[in-house]
Design a protein around this motif. Structure first.
Motif, short mmCIF file in Angstrom:
data_model
loop_
_atom_site.label_atom_id
_atom_site.label_comp_id
_atom_site.label_asym_id
_atom_site.label_seq_id
_atom_site.Cartn_x
_atom_site.Cartn_y
_atom_site.Cartn_z
N MET A 40 55.89 -29.72 -60.77
CA MET A 40 57.17 -30.44 -60.79
C MET A 40 57.27 -31.26 -62.09
O MET A 40 56.34 -31.95 -62.49
N GLU A 41 58.41 -31.13 -62.75
CA GLU A 41 58.65 -31.89 -63.98
C GLU A 41 59.32 -33.21 -63.63
O GLU A 41 60.31 -33.24 -62.90
N ILE A 42 58.78 -34.29 -64.15
CA ILE A 42 59.43 -35.60 -64.00
C ILE A 42 60.20 -35.90 -65.28
O ILE A 42 59.66 -35.84 -66.38
N LEU A 58 56.34 -41.90 -57.66
CA LEU A 58 56.65 -40.48 -57.46
C LEU A 58 55.48 -39.60 -57.89
O LEU A 58 55.10 -38.66 -57.18
N ALA A 59 54.90 -39.90 -59.04
CA ALA A 59 53.78 -39.11 -59.52
C ALA A 59 52.60 -39.19 -58.56
O ALA A 59 51.93 -38.19 -58.28
N HIS A 60 52.34 -40.37 -58.03
CA HIS A 60 51.27 -40.53 -57.04
C HIS A 60 51.56 -39.68 -55.80
O HIS A 60 50.67 -38.97 -55.30
N THR A 101 50.78 -31.37 -56.09
CA THR A 101 51.71 -30.91 -57.12
C THR A 101 51.46 -31.67 -58.41
O THR A 101 51.56 -32.90 -58.45
N ASP A 102 51.15 -30.96 -59.46
CA ASP A 102 50.86 -31.58 -60.76
C ASP A 102 52.15 -31.95 -61.47
O ASP A 102 53.15 -31.24 -61.38
N THR A 103 52.14 -33.07 -62.19
CA THR A 103 53.30 -33.48 -62.99
C THR A 103 52.95 -33.60 -64.48
O THR A 103 53.84 -33.85 -65.29
N GLY A 104 51.67 -33.48 -64.82
CA GLY A 104 51.26 -33.64 -66.21
C GLY A 104 51.22 -35.08 -66.67
O GLY A 104 51.06 -35.34 -67.87
N THR A 105 51.35 -36.02 -65.74
CA THR A 105 51.36 -37.44 -66.11
C THR A 105 50.07 -38.12 -65.64
O THR A 105 49.37 -37.62 -64.77
N ARG A 106 49.82 -39.30 -66.21
CA ARG A 106 48.63 -40.07 -65.88
C ARG A 106 49.03 -41.36 -65.17
O ARG A 106 49.77 -42.18 -65.73
#
Length: 298
Positions: A1-3, A249-251, A258-263
């Motif tokens: 999923m892209e944020i 949301l990323a958490h 689902t990976d978002t590519g964010t830290r």
């Protein structure tokens, strides 16, 4: 999923504190460092109506330029597009079509039908300049002035757009939506615009934003808007509150597989930092509670 990070635009536009260009650029730079790669950085709105966005050109002139980072400029009309093109700093334009006439008049000074006609002009201009064009249907889940908005009505607006968007964003501008509506909207819009990428924009006004985000994931939406810190809202909607928070949301997505590519740590730090710049407490929870499981210590 892209944020899609919308804090620098939707997040800041409803806050009373006017931040400097330098602080806005640092906000964007921090989001990039946390792994975000699509950022709605500015709005080309009338500075008297949205003073928080008055320095759009200056922000775009100062942000970092990386080959994998795409900057989005929100536009409401042809004049906004002309400013976006003149700035030579945007990679995408996001055009807002409000689903109801009264809200459209308050937000953009024109009827929904007039705004829809301008979409075709804006989309053509963006395409000619080589820019991606997103059509956002605002108040798609409900209007603060006229009440319920049906999925069939939203789909009818999308079908009436003569120029096919590169992406359609379904926006719960005032945070009234529930997962059932997400399913209905996605199904109806996909039927009239098959093959167009879908994106969703949720506010957590009534504590349903994250449930809606999971529903959007389930129904194949490819991108979700969020604001680091959970700040923001619409200045033309009564009692509007902030977007779902990027870090929260990323958490949620990461814990759901689902990976978002964010830290997460960097996102949470950025959310706390921008709230400090605004003199508020961040609505986001991750900066207070921390991620789980906690990072290992040496």
């Amino acid at each position: 999923m892209e944020i899609v990070e919308v804090g620098p635009r939707d997040g800041l536009q409803n806050e009373k504190t006017l931040l400097s260009t330098e602080v806005k650029v640092e906000y964007i730079t921090r989001a990039i460092a946390a792994g975000v790669r699509r950022i709605e950085a500015v709005a080309f709105a009338h500075p008297a109506r949205v003073p928080q966005m008055a320095d759009a050109e200056a922000v775009l002139a100062a942000v970092p330029r990386l080959p994998d980072v795409s900057y989005i400029g929100l536009v409401l009309n042809r004049r906004g597009l002309d400013r976006a093109l003149a700035s030579a700093g945007v990679d995408e334009v996001n055009y807002v079509l409000v689903a109801t006439d009264e809200f459209s008049q308050r937000n953009q000074g024109m009827s929904t039908a007039a705004s829809l006609a301008q979409w075709d002009e804006v989309a053509a201009g963006a395409r000619a300049a080589g820019l991606r064009a997103t059509l956002t249907v605002a108040a798609a889940f409900g209007c603060p002035f006229t009440g319920e908005v049906t999925a069939q009505h939203v789909a009818g607006l999308v079908a009436a757009a003569q120029t096919r968007p590169d992406e359609i964003c379904l926006a719960d501008t005032i945070g009234v939506g529930v997962p059932r509506q997400v399913a209905e909207l996605v199904t109806e819009v996909r039927a009239v615009a098959p093959g167009v990428a879908l994106r969703a924009h949720f506010h957590n006004t009534r504590n349903t934003g994250y449930a809606n985000a999971l529903a959007a994931l389930e129904y194949g939406v490819l991108a979700l808007d969020a604001s680091t810190g959970g700040i923001g809202g619409c200045p033309f909607a009564p009692a509007a509150t902030g977007n779902i928070a990027t870090e929260d949301l990323a958490h949620l997505l990461h814990r759901s597989g689902t990976d978002t590519g964010t830290r997460l740590a960097e996102l949470a730090e950025t959310g706390t930092w921008i709230a400090d710049q605004l003199g508020i407490t961040a609505p986001a929870m991750l900066g207070r509670a921390g991620a789980f499981p906690p990072p290992a210590t040496a």
